[in-house]
Motif scaffolding. Structure first.
Motif, short mmCIF file in Angstrom:
data_model
loop_
_atom_site.label_atom_id
_atom_site.label_comp_id
_atom_site.label_asym_id
_atom_site.label_seq_id
_atom_site.Cartn_x
_atom_site.Cartn_y
_atom_site.Cartn_z
N ILE A 102 -55.52 -39.11 -4.01
CA ILE A 102 -54.20 -39.66 -4.32
C ILE A 102 -53.15 -38.74 -3.70
CG2 ILE A 102 -52.59 -40.38 -6.12
CD1 ILE A 102 -55.00 -40.63 -8.00
N ARG A 103 -52.20 -39.35 -3.00
CA ARG A 103 -51.06 -38.59 -2.46
C ARG A 103 -49.87 -38.86 -3.37
NH1 ARG A 103 -50.92 -40.56 2.41
NH2 ARG A 103 -51.90 -38.77 3.43
N TYR A 104 -49.35 -37.81 -3.98
CA TYR A 104 -48.18 -37.93 -4.84
C TYR A 104 -46.93 -37.55 -4.06
CZ TYR A 104 -51.14 -38.50 -8.96
OH TYR A 104 -52.03 -38.97 -9.89
N THR A 105 -45.92 -38.39 -4.15
CA THR A 105 -44.65 -38.13 -3.48
C THR A 105 -43.51 -38.25 -4.49
OG1 THR A 105 -43.99 -40.40 -2.89
CG2 THR A 105 -45.69 -39.37 -1.52
N GLU A 106 -42.31 -37.97 -4.05
CA GLU A 106 -41.15 -38.09 -4.94
C GLU A 106 -40.92 -39.55 -5.34
OE1 GLU A 106 -37.75 -36.32 -3.20
OE2 GLU A 106 -38.58 -34.29 -3.18
N LEU A 107 -41.28 -40.48 -4.44
CA LEU A 107 -41.07 -41.89 -4.72
C LEU A 107 -42.16 -42.48 -5.61
CD1 LEU A 107 -39.87 -43.47 -1.36
CD2 LEU A 107 -38.59 -43.29 -3.49
N ARG A 108 -43.42 -42.26 -5.21
CA ARG A 108 -44.54 -42.90 -5.90
C ARG A 108 -45.85 -42.29 -5.41
NH1 ARG A 108 -42.07 -46.39 -2.42
NH2 ARG A 108 -43.18 -46.80 -0.46
N PRO A 109 -46.93 -42.51 -6.14
CA PRO A 109 -48.25 -42.08 -5.66
C PRO A 109 -48.83 -43.11 -4.68
CG PRO A 109 -48.15 -42.20 -8.07
CD PRO A 109 -46.98 -42.95 -7.54
N PHE A 110 -49.71 -42.63 -3.80
CA PHE A 110 -50.44 -43.49 -2.89
C PHE A 110 -51.93 -43.21 -3.05
CE2 PHE A 110 -46.26 -43.07 -1.08
CZ PHE A 110 -45.98 -44.30 -0.52
N VAL A 111 -52.73 -44.23 -3.33
CA VAL A 111 -54.18 -44.06 -3.42
C VAL A 111 -54.74 -44.12 -2.00
CG1 VAL A 111 -56.33 -44.96 -4.35
CG2 VAL A 111 -54.24 -45.03 -5.73
N VAL A 112 -55.18 -42.98 -1.49
CA VAL A 112 -55.63 -42.85 -0.11
C VAL A 112 -57.10 -43.20 0.03
CG1 VAL A 112 -55.86 -41.22 1.82
CG2 VAL A 112 -53.89 -41.08 0.29
N ARG A 113 -57.90 -42.78 -0.94
CA ARG A 113 -59.33 -43.09 -0.97
C ARG A 113 -59.72 -43.38 -2.40
NH1 ARG A 113 -63.22 -40.34 3.26
NH2 ARG A 113 -61.84 -40.28 5.06
N LEU A 114 -60.72 -44.25 -2.56
CA LEU A 114 -61.19 -44.58 -3.90
C LEU A 114 -62.70 -44.74 -3.87
CD1 LEU A 114 -60.63 -45.42 -6.85
CD2 LEU A 114 -60.35 -47.76 -6.03
N ASN A 115 -63.40 -44.01 -4.74
CA ASN A 115 -64.85 -44.16 -4.89
C ASN A 115 -65.57 -43.98 -3.57
OD1 ASN A 115 -67.13 -44.65 -6.52
ND2 ASN A 115 -67.20 -46.79 -5.88
N ASP A 116 -65.17 -43.00 -2.79
CA ASP A 116 -65.75 -42.71 -1.48
C ASP A 116 -67.02 -41.88 -1.68
OD1 ASP A 116 -66.36 -41.86 1.06
OD2 ASP A 116 -64.61 -40.57 1.27
N THR A 117 -68.15 -42.39 -1.21
CA THR A 117 -69.41 -41.67 -1.38
C THR A 117 -70.06 -41.30 -0.05
OG1 THR A 117 -70.58 -43.78 -1.58
CG2 THR A 117 -69.91 -42.70 -3.62
#
Length: 231
Positions: free
Chosen positions: A187-202
């Motif tokens: 997850i990339r957290y920024t001043e505006l909002r978070p961005f889910v960059v990867r999820l459940n990557d195996t």
């Protein structure tokens, strides 16, 4: 980066919760070695872990396999610990599926509180975990810069709850999120909002998690920073 612990003998058939002494089995140790090898060259400023054995062992594997820069130790934070399942702890999932509360946990988890003196509400578990991420974001940014990446080793329900918050989903939707053992979520957290960059990557390439060359600039636009710039 959010990392779920590797497999244990209890993963799947039993709700381990805070049962003491539940460590990785042979499959889990192999999983976390493979993950550590994938992440070996990704700059990681710190590794934070749930205090439970299976997460600490996973975190230690990341530290041992990390080649980008030395990490002195695994930091422990109880707020990343498993949900406190109370009287459900240690019981087979097949048996728990017959309990009336099971349907609430699956369909309306924001209203679920696990039974017994040690039982925790799912909403409280999400709150403590998200608060921990936000506080670690601030700490890592202050100590290592806004674009620094750190790793959190935690548990399936806790990571799902953090992801739901980052995606702006109500907690009642968090059961739609999959987080496998030894999986990587970014997850990339920024001043505006978070961005889910990867999820459940195996598996697969992680070169996109490396910092860009100086001439390309850093961040990611709009003050974006990845849990990397967060977790």
């Amino acid at each position: 980066m959010l990392v779920r612990h590797g497999l244990t003998a209890m993963t799947g058939p039993v709700l381990a919760g805070w049962t003491p002494g539940v460590g990785l089995d042979d499959r889990g140790r192999e999983q976390v070695r493979d993950l550590a090898a994938r992440l070996a060259l990704v700059p990681i400023a710190a590794v934070v872990s749930s205090p439970l054995d299976r997460c600490v062992q996973t975190a230690e594997a990341l530290v041992e396999g990390h080649l980008a820069a030395p990490i002195e130790k695994v930091e422990s934070d109880e707020r990343f610990g498993e949900v406190r399942y109370g009287d459900w702890t240690g019981r087979p999932l097949k048996e728990l599926a017959e309990e009336p509360l099971w349907k609430v946990v699956q369909a309306h988890p924001s209203a679920a509180r696990f039974p017994g003196e040690e039982g925790e509400a799912m909403a409280d578990a999400q709150h403590r975990a998200v608060r921990a991420v936000r506080e670690w974001n601030e700490r890592i940014a202050a100590e290592h810069g806004a674009d620094a990446t750190y790793a959190v080793c935690s548990h399936g329900d806790i990571i799902k709850a953090i992801v739901a918050d980052a995606m702006g989903l109500h907690l009642d939707q968090f059961q739609r999120i999959q987080v496998a053992p030894a999986s990587l979520t970014v997850i990339r957290y920024t001043e505006l909002r978070p961005f889910v960059v990867r999820l459940n990557d195996t598996g697969g390439d992680v070169r996109d998690l490396l910092p860009p060359p100086p001439e390309e600039g850093g961040g990611g636009g709009e003050g974006d920073a990845p849990v990397g710039g967060g977790a």
